[in-house]
Design a protein around this motif. Structure first.
Motif, PDB file in Angstrom:
ATOM      1  N   LEU A 167      32.092 -26.791 -32.939  1.00  0.00           N
ATOM      2  CA  LEU A 167      33.220 -27.041 -33.175  1.00  0.00           C
ATOM      3  C   LEU A 167      33.569 -24.927 -33.219  1.00  0.00           C
ATOM      4  O   LEU A 167      34.842 -25.119 -33.962  1.00  0.00           O
ATOM      5  CB  LEU A 167      33.450 -27.422 -34.082  1.00  0.00           C
ATOM      6  CG  LEU A 167      33.494 -29.411 -34.646  1.00  0.00           C
ATOM      7  CD1 LEU A 167      33.306 -30.337 -35.390  1.00  0.00           C
ATOM      8  CD2 LEU A 167      33.630 -29.495 -33.052  1.00  0.00           C
ATOM      9  N   PHE A 168      33.035 -24.472 -34.031  1.00  0.00           N
ATOM     10  CA  PHE A 168      33.409 -23.246 -33.613  1.00  0.00           C
ATOM     11  C   PHE A 168      34.224 -22.696 -32.393  1.00  0.00           C
ATOM     12  O   PHE A 168      34.451 -22.138 -32.583  1.00  0.00           O
ATOM     13  CB  PHE A 168      32.258 -22.471 -34.824  1.00  0.00           C
ATOM     14  CG  PHE A 168      32.116 -22.255 -36.518  1.00  0.00           C
ATOM     15  CD1 PHE A 168      33.497 -21.325 -36.516  1.00  0.00           C
ATOM     16  CD2 PHE A 168      31.959 -23.491 -36.995  1.00  0.00           C
ATOM     17  CE1 PHE A 168      32.900 -21.449 -38.599  1.00  0.00           C
ATOM     18  CE2 PHE A 168      31.811 -23.356 -38.289  1.00  0.00           C
ATOM     19  CZ  PHE A 168      32.890 -22.466 -38.971  1.00  0.00           C
ATOM     20  N   ASN A 169      32.981 -22.441 -31.484  1.00  0.00           N
ATOM     21  CA  ASN A 169      33.082 -22.467 -30.016  1.00  0.00           C
ATOM     22  C   ASN A 169      33.742 -22.926 -30.187  1.00  0.00           C
ATOM     23  O   ASN A 169      35.062 -22.616 -29.143  1.00  0.00           O
ATOM     24  CB  ASN A 169      32.011 -22.477 -29.359  1.00  0.00           C
ATOM     25  CG  ASN A 169      30.875 -21.952 -29.826  1.00  0.00           C
ATOM     26  OD1 ASN A 169      30.733 -20.681 -30.254  1.00  0.00           O
ATOM     27  ND2 ASN A 169      29.409 -22.083 -29.351  1.00  0.00           N
ATOM     28  N   LEU A 170      34.102 -24.200 -30.154  1.00  0.00           N
ATOM     29  CA  LEU A 170      36.053 -24.369 -29.412  1.00  0.00           C
ATOM     30  C   LEU A 170      36.768 -24.067 -29.949  1.00  0.00           C
ATOM     31  O   LEU A 170      37.745 -23.951 -29.040  1.00  0.00           O
ATOM     32  CB  LEU A 170      35.787 -26.351 -29.265  1.00  0.00           C
ATOM     33  CG  LEU A 170      36.666 -27.336 -29.428  1.00  0.00           C
ATOM     34  CD1 LEU A 170      37.303 -27.022 -28.097  1.00  0.00           C
ATOM     35  CD2 LEU A 170      36.857 -28.649 -29.858  1.00  0.00           C
ATOM     36  N   LEU A 171      36.865 -24.381 -31.239  1.00  0.00           N
ATOM     37  CA  LEU A 171      38.424 -23.722 -32.081  1.00  0.00           C
ATOM     38  C   LEU A 171      38.285 -22.154 -32.168  1.00  0.00           C
ATOM     39  O   LEU A 171      39.703 -21.054 -31.885  1.00  0.00           O
ATOM     40  CB  LEU A 171      37.828 -24.190 -33.412  1.00  0.00           C
ATOM     41  CG  LEU A 171      38.462 -25.657 -33.275  1.00  0.00           C
ATOM     42  CD1 LEU A 171      38.243 -26.098 -34.903  1.00  0.00           C
ATOM     43  CD2 LEU A 171      39.352 -26.388 -32.630  1.00  0.00           C
ATOM     44  N   ASN A 172      37.031 -21.970 -31.140  1.00  0.00           N
ATOM     45  CA  ASN A 172      37.760 -20.303 -31.048  1.00  0.00           C
ATOM     46  C   ASN A 172      37.811 -19.892 -29.868  1.00  0.00           C
ATOM     47  O   ASN A 172      38.011 -18.476 -29.208  1.00  0.00           O
ATOM     48  CB  ASN A 172      36.210 -19.408 -31.774  1.00  0.00           C
ATOM     49  CG  ASN A 172      36.277 -19.191 -33.354  1.00  0.00           C
ATOM     50  OD1 ASN A 172      37.663 -19.005 -34.047  1.00  0.00           O
ATOM     51  ND2 ASN A 172      35.494 -19.404 -33.909  1.00  0.00           N
ATOM     52  N   SER A 173      37.711 -20.892 -28.485  1.00  0.00           N
ATOM     53  CA  SER A 173      37.527 -20.970 -27.624  1.00  0.00           C
ATOM     54  C   SER A 173      39.257 -20.262 -26.412  1.00  0.00           C
ATOM     55  O   SER A 173      39.227 -20.544 -26.087  1.00  0.00           O
ATOM     56  CB  SER A 173      36.958 -21.895 -26.806  1.00  0.00           C
ATOM     57  OG  SER A 173      38.131 -22.813 -26.961  1.00  0.00           O
ATOM     58  N   ASN A 174      39.781 -20.572 -27.734  1.00  0.00           N
ATOM     59  CA  ASN A 174      41.359 -20.242 -26.894  1.00  0.00           C
ATOM     60  C   ASN A 174      41.490 -21.266 -25.916  1.00  0.00           C
ATOM     61  O   ASN A 174      42.904 -20.867 -25.332  1.00  0.00           O
ATOM     62  CB  ASN A 174      42.231 -19.405 -26.577  1.00  0.00           C
ATOM     63  CG  ASN A 174      42.093 -18.318 -27.535  1.00  0.00           C
ATOM     64  OD1 ASN A 174      42.664 -18.108 -28.439  1.00  0.00           O
ATOM     65  ND2 ASN A 174      41.251 -16.948 -26.918  1.00  0.00           N
ATOM     66  N   LEU A 210      42.357 -29.989 -42.011  1.00  0.00           N
ATOM     67  CA  LEU A 210      42.155 -29.420 -42.756  1.00  0.00           C
ATOM     68  C   LEU A 210      40.315 -29.090 -42.611  1.00  0.00           C
ATOM     69  O   LEU A 210      39.685 -27.712 -42.798  1.00  0.00           O
ATOM     70  CB  LEU A 210      41.599 -30.616 -43.803  1.00  0.00           C
ATOM     71  CG  LEU A 210      42.237 -31.133 -45.183  1.00  0.00           C
ATOM     72  CD1 LEU A 210      42.113 -31.858 -45.704  1.00  0.00           C
ATOM     73  CD2 LEU A 210      43.079 -29.596 -45.441  1.00  0.00           C
ATOM     74  N   LEU A 211      39.848 -29.695 -41.395  1.00  0.00           N
ATOM     75  CA  LEU A 211      38.733 -28.905 -40.775  1.00  0.00           C
ATOM     76  C   LEU A 211      39.129 -27.917 -39.578  1.00  0.00           C
ATOM     77  O   LEU A 211      37.892 -26.624 -40.173  1.00  0.00           O
ATOM     78  CB  LEU A 211      38.471 -29.765 -39.731  1.00  0.00           C
ATOM     79  CG  LEU A 211      36.796 -29.550 -38.725  1.00  0.00           C
ATOM     80  CD1 LEU A 211      35.699 -29.282 -39.663  1.00  0.00           C
ATOM     81  CD2 LEU A 211      36.237 -30.800 -37.923  1.00  0.00           C
ATOM     82  N   LYS A 212      40.056 -27.591 -39.045  1.00  0.00           N
ATOM     83  CA  LYS A 212      41.091 -26.638 -38.085  1.00  0.00           C
ATOM     84  C   LYS A 212      40.752 -25.415 -39.525  1.00  0.00           C
ATOM     85  O   LYS A 212      40.537 -24.632 -38.979  1.00  0.00           O
ATOM     86  CB  LYS A 212      42.138 -26.811 -37.517  1.00  0.00           C
ATOM     87  CG  LYS A 212      41.776 -27.694 -36.363  1.00  0.00           C
ATOM     88  CD  LYS A 212      42.983 -28.294 -35.822  1.00  0.00           C
ATOM     89  CE  LYS A 212      43.146 -27.000 -35.725  1.00  0.00           C
ATOM     90  NZ  LYS A 212      44.409 -27.910 -34.335  1.00  0.00           N
ATOM     91  N   ASP A 252      42.672 -28.963 -29.108  1.00  0.00           N
ATOM     92  CA  ASP A 252      42.332 -30.475 -30.451  1.00  0.00           C
ATOM     93  C   ASP A 252      42.046 -31.170 -29.724  1.00  0.00           C
ATOM     94  O   ASP A 252      42.139 -33.279 -30.647  1.00  0.00           O
ATOM     95  CB  ASP A 252      43.965 -30.713 -30.382  1.00  0.00           C
ATOM     96  CG  ASP A 252      44.815 -29.377 -31.833  1.00  0.00           C
ATOM     97  OD1 ASP A 252      43.729 -28.705 -31.577  1.00  0.00           O
ATOM     98  OD2 ASP A 252      45.930 -29.052 -31.646  1.00  0.00           O
ATOM     99  N   SER A 253      42.253 -31.988 -28.526  1.00  0.00           N
ATOM    100  CA  SER A 253      42.077 -33.593 -27.873  1.00  0.00           C
ATOM    101  C   SER A 253      40.190 -33.486 -28.012  1.00  0.00           C
ATOM    102  O   SER A 253      39.867 -34.364 -28.639  1.00  0.00           O
ATOM    103  CB  SER A 253      42.652 -33.740 -26.386  1.00  0.00           C
ATOM    104  OG  SER A 253      42.167 -32.582 -25.414  1.00  0.00           O
ATOM    105  N   ILE A 254      39.632 -32.635 -28.147  1.00  0.00           N
ATOM    106  CA  ILE A 254      38.154 -32.532 -27.616  1.00  0.00           C
ATOM    107  C   ILE A 254      37.975 -32.881 -29.153  1.00  0.00           C
ATOM    108  O   ILE A 254      37.080 -33.650 -29.281  1.00  0.00           O
ATOM    109  CB  ILE A 254      37.744 -31.437 -27.027  1.00  0.00           C
ATOM    110  CG1 ILE A 254      38.124 -30.769 -25.288  1.00  0.00           C
ATOM    111  CG2 ILE A 254      36.510 -31.139 -27.191  1.00  0.00           C
ATOM    112  CD1 ILE A 254      38.255 -29.386 -24.715  1.00  0.00           C
ATOM    113  N   LEU A 255      38.542 -32.545 -30.253  1.00  0.00           N
ATOM    114  CA  LEU A 255      38.524 -32.062 -31.368  1.00  0.00           C
ATOM    115  C   LEU A 255      38.383 -33.713 -31.946  1.00  0.00           C
ATOM    116  O   LEU A 255      37.432 -33.727 -32.744  1.00  0.00           O
ATOM    117  CB  LEU A 255      39.362 -31.076 -32.459  1.00  0.00           C
ATOM    118  CG  LEU A 255      38.145 -31.079 -32.893  1.00  0.00           C
ATOM    119  CD1 LEU A 255      37.513 -30.824 -33.959  1.00  0.00           C
ATOM    120  CD2 LEU A 255      39.735 -30.511 -34.593  1.00  0.00           C
TER     121      LEU A 255
END
Length: 347
Positions: free
Chosen positions: A274-281, A328-330, A286-289
């Motif tokens: 999830l860190f990799n996803l949300l820092n991947s641009n 909140l997770l984001k 959002d849909s993957i999360l």
């Protein structure tokens, strides 16, 4: 023919920039009775011809050219022709100390061990290394329970232990007795199916291991490579984590504490992902999360693994996932990511 002490299997794909560095550290080993197996995994760059050139330079080198099938299957191809008393695995974008295999082999012979592990160095940023010594002195494990505990600590630590994992699960900082691999038909799974090909191999081997040695000296250099398998975000990883969890639960079904370790591994892998996803641009992050957080597997895991088992930040992230608190997770992941960047810059 001279007896081969160690067969060193090196899968090669897309590493023309690093391959010569790796092989210079291998062909110049102080242990001379080695076999070097280069597995060209259908590489599309200059790697195939580079492997052939190296084979011409050193009679100890054997080259396998195969269709691309991934790291795990490339290692299996090497295992099919390996003839050494012990097997070693090296990633072709890394390199090793020149006396690594002499030190590990001599230790194996002295202790009559099935496997010998050593310390290693991680490249944290270009040219900067962090030494990982997971033991402070030679450790010898010859009791089945001790080896089982080592195996579990390689999967993940027990509940309430602050660190995620006590021992690095990768196969590249060790040598393995080939007879144990052959007699028990141990092979790698595909990382394309289960994400992590090393830990099932370690479990299968350690279940059959009678004696294990871990020496603290760091001989292996794990290098940064922006194009490596672990450096890019892949949408299919979450399904791979689920398949890995299922496989490991089966392998550790009759091992006390096994399910707790496997669930902690799964939670940790997803958290890192999830860190990799949300820092991947990625525009679709959002849909993957949401797909990850809404998966039914969390309804099972939250029953099996209590949030209180984890330390503060992992516990918060885990609770936000099972409660489906996306916003909140984001926010939490963004905050932690910024703090990590500040720390890395200051270091």
């Amino acid at each position: 023919m001279k007896k081969i002490n160690v067969s060193i299997i090196i899968p090669c794909y897309g590493v023309e920039k690093y391959l010569n560095r790796c092989l210079c550290s291998i062909v110049n080993q102080t242990l001379k009775n080695i076999e070097i197996i280069l597995v060209d995994d259908g590489s599309l760059d200059k790697v195939p011809s580079m492997c052939d050139d190296w084979e011409k330079k050193d009679s100890r080198i054997k080259v396998i050219h195969k269709e691309n099938g991934g790291l795990g299957f490339a290692r299996n191809s090497g295992l099919e022709i390996a003839s050494g008393d012990f097997i070693a695995f090296v990633d072709s974008d890394d390199y090793v100390e020149l006396d690594m295999y002499e030190k590990l082999y001599n230790e194996a012979v002295k202790e009559n061990a099935d496997v010998v592990f050593c310390g290693f160095k991680n490249e944290t940023k270009k040219g900067k290394w962090q030494e990982r010594k997971e033991v402070v002195q030679n450790e010898v494990l010859a009791n089945n329970k001790d080896i089982q505990n080592f195996m579990l600590d390689m999967v993940a630590c027990a509940p309430y232990v602050p660190v995620e994992r006590k021992y690095q699960m990768s196969v590249w900082h060790s040598i393995y007795k080939r007879s144990v691999i052959v007699d028990n038909k141990i092979r790698f799974y595909s990382e394309r199916e289960i994400v992590s090909e090393d830990i099932p191999f370690q479990i299968d081997f350690l279940k059959k291991c009678n004696k294990l040695v871990y020496i603290p000296q760091a001989f292996y250099y794990y290098c940064l490579n922006a194009k490596s398998l672990t450096a890019t975000y892949k949408t299919e990883k979450f399904e791979g984590f689920k398949r890995l969890r299922s496989l490991l639960l089966t392998k550790l079904e009759n091992t006390e504490g096994g399910s707790d370790r496997v669930n902690r591994l799964f939670i940790g892998y997803v958290r890192s992902d999830l860190f990799n996803l949300l820092n991947s641009n990625r525009t679709d992050s959002d849909s993957i999360l949401k797909n990850i957080m809404n998966d039914d597997i969390w309804d099972t895991i939250k029953i099996q693994y209590d949030a209180s088992y984890l330390s503060m930040y992992p516990r918060i992230i885990y609770k936000l996932i099972v409660l489906r608190k996306t916003f909140l997770l984001k926010m939490i992941i963004s905050f932690i990511s910024v703090m990590k960047k500040v720390k890395l810059h200051n270091d």
